[in-house]
Design a protein around this motif. Structure first.
Motif, short mmCIF file in Angstrom:
data_model
loop_
_atom_site.label_atom_id
_atom_site.label_comp_id
_atom_site.label_asym_id
_atom_site.label_seq_id
_atom_site.Cartn_x
_atom_site.Cartn_y
_atom_site.Cartn_z
N PHE A 52 20.78 -5.03 -13.63
CA PHE A 52 21.61 -4.15 -12.82
C PHE A 52 22.96 -4.79 -12.49
O PHE A 52 23.81 -4.15 -11.86
CB PHE A 52 20.89 -3.76 -11.53
CG PHE A 52 19.70 -2.88 -11.74
CD1 PHE A 52 19.86 -1.52 -11.92
CD2 PHE A 52 18.42 -3.41 -11.80
CE1 PHE A 52 18.76 -0.70 -12.12
CE2 PHE A 52 17.32 -2.61 -12.01
CZ PHE A 52 17.48 -1.24 -12.18
N PHE A 98 14.65 0.46 -10.36
CA PHE A 98 15.34 -0.41 -9.40
C PHE A 98 14.44 -0.89 -8.25
O PHE A 98 14.48 -2.08 -7.91
CB PHE A 98 16.57 0.31 -8.85
CG PHE A 98 17.39 -0.54 -7.91
CD1 PHE A 98 18.21 -1.55 -8.40
CD2 PHE A 98 17.34 -0.34 -6.55
CE1 PHE A 98 18.96 -2.34 -7.55
CE2 PHE A 98 18.07 -1.12 -5.68
CZ PHE A 98 18.89 -2.12 -6.19
N SER A 129 23.20 -0.44 -18.33
CA SER A 129 22.58 0.17 -17.14
C SER A 129 23.60 0.41 -16.04
O SER A 129 23.68 1.51 -15.47
CB SER A 129 21.45 -0.73 -16.63
OG SER A 129 20.46 -0.90 -17.60
N LEU A 130 24.40 -0.60 -15.73
CA LEU A 130 25.35 -0.48 -14.62
C LEU A 130 26.43 0.54 -14.94
O LEU A 130 26.79 1.37 -14.09
CB LEU A 130 25.98 -1.84 -14.32
CG LEU A 130 27.01 -1.85 -13.19
CD1 LEU A 130 26.35 -1.48 -11.87
CD2 LEU A 130 27.69 -3.20 -13.08
#
Length: 446
Positions: free
Chosen positions: A399, A196, A404-405
């Motif tokens: 993201f 990130f 992933s989220l």
């Protein structure tokens, strides 16, 4: 929040669990930067440049491994072999009667299935490691001229890849036993979070350097990201409660039952599995075209599948997620078994006859709540494509939705729920004034 952290740190048991988990995280991050021997790192960096922007299976593996895949490190395979092994065993437990009986055999059966899962993980790790080495070899990532022949180098590299997978599997199990949170899911979470900061910095630099909206546009992106995270939390936490009345029964001198309880049926009972299944299929065309170096010659409908922001790619992707949501919900939620368990414990749904009618009622409720849940899941899954259309960098766009989220939100909620339980058991205020954080009730994060 600071008071909650202080309270958590004041509990010796919880403090040990947190420190142990952080130690495992540190080992994971160190292993993610140790390269395997014999590889030409210069050629590897050239090959993997821009892999996160490709939208292929390679970018997916790189995301789950926290960037270790593109650097061919000790943990390059990540926990993908373990995830695939768990999925295979879960599906086989529905299809093969001996495995189904083993799964229902309580703790002993679960231990046996866990042992089989580990063996299958090692086998899949060897296969995936061999496939990765073959891909590198075909892409002219040569071994160092160290006096060893190709076969010896291949064996060492594949074994190191497999050993890394086995080590990560063991670390995940140790977190389950001595740490906080679900071990494998937590390792995946750390890998995602590790990417990130770079993605965030690249997005800021892109907006400022290219003068494409500047910081104002970046702030709008962050606000939209927070809204998407809120929607993902609602998707993970959403439940429909079915009231169950238990009849009174007297055993000896004691009275049991008589209280009303609730069966929570999740709006998204399938978790992220539909996205994983759909992605695996959607990656097939772009991966084969990429390996054939014939992307520019792929035309029409096929070419649309090489662009993960195209309409047809996302339309087919969304449809497949909806179908797989129903499929995976059907094999994980058994209304007949739930009805039998209720009847065996003298329970019934008010107004519904026990037995077959109860099973039909539960199945009907699941069908109704799965439909909006599947559409919502599909929308969250294709959200990165919308972010890409509006000029968000590919690394930061991932993201905004997708696997992933949902993994990030689900694992964080599960971990907070465990911390909450420790605090409430010792009469501390929890992380929320309500004292309740709804987790995913054991649903796998992957």
């Amino acid at each position: 929040m600071f008071k909650t952290i202080r309270n958590a740190w004041a509990i010796p048991d919880l403090r040990k669990k947190i420190l142990f988990t952080l130690l495992i995280v540190l080992v994971f991050r160190i292993g993610s930067v140790i390269p395997v021997p014999f590889l030409d790192m210069g050629a590897l960096n050239t090959l993997m440049k821009g892999v996160d922007d490709s939208g292929s299976m390679l970018s997916y593996l790189n995301t789950l491994s926290g960037g270790a895949f593109s650097n061919a490190t000790l943990f390059a395979m990540g926990v993908t072999p373990y995830i695939n092994s768990s999925i295979i065993l879960q599906l086989l437990c529905v299809a093969i009667p001996p495995l189904e009986r083993m799964a229902k055999d309580g703790e002993v059966g679960r231990k046996k299935i866990g042992k089989i899962t580990r063996y299958v993980t090692v086998i899949l790790g060897l296969i995936q490691g061999a496939a990765y080495f073959w891909y590198l070899y075909r892409s002219n990532v040569t071994v160092y001229k160290s006096g060893f022949d190709l076969v010896y180098s291949a064996i060492i590299i594949i074994l190191v890849f497999t050993a890394g997978t086995a080590l990560m599997m063991g670390m995940g199990e140790q977190i389950n036993n001595y740490g906080i949170g679900n071990g494998i899911s937590f390792i995946i979470l750390i890998g995602i979070i590790a990417r990130f900061p770079d993605a965030l910095i690249q997005e800021v630099v892109s907006r400022v350097a290219n003068k494409s909206g500047g910081l104002i546009m970046f702030i709008i992106e962050v606000v939209f990201l927070l809204l998407v995270i809120g929607a993902a939390i609602l998707l993970v936490q959403g439940v429909r409660k079915i009231p169950v009345q238990y009849a009174k029964r007297i055993v000896g001198n004691k009275q049991y039952g008589g209280a009303r309880q609730y069966i929570p049926l999740k709006v998204n009972a399938a978790g992220v599995m539909p996205i994983i299944f759909a992605q695996a299929i959607m990656f097939i065309p772009i991966t084969f075209i990429g390996f054939s170096n014939n992307v520019n010659n792929a035309g029409g409908f096929l070419h649309a599948f090489t662009d993960h922001t195209s309409f047809w790619y996302n339309f087919v992707f969304a449809v497949m997620i909806i179908l797989f949501t129903y499929f995976y919900t059907a094999i994980t939620i058994n209304p007949t078994q739930m009805a039998e368990d209720m009847k065996r414990n003298n329970g019934f749904i008010p107004g519904i006859k026990p037995g077959k009618k109860t099973a039909e009622y539960i199945d009907d409720i699941m069908s109704r709540i799965t439909l909006p849940g599947s559409f919502f899941l599909a929308l969250v899954a294709i959200m990165p494509a919308f972010a890409g259309i509006f000029g968000v960098q590919a690394g930061f766009a991932q993201f905004f939705g997708g696997t992933s989220l949902l993994i990030l939100v689900g694992v964080v909620l599960d971990t907070l729920q465990q911390v909450e339980s420790h605090l409430l058991m010792r009469h501390y205020d929890g992380l929320l004034k309500s004292g309740r954080i709804k987790g995913r009730a054991g649903v796998a994060a992957y």
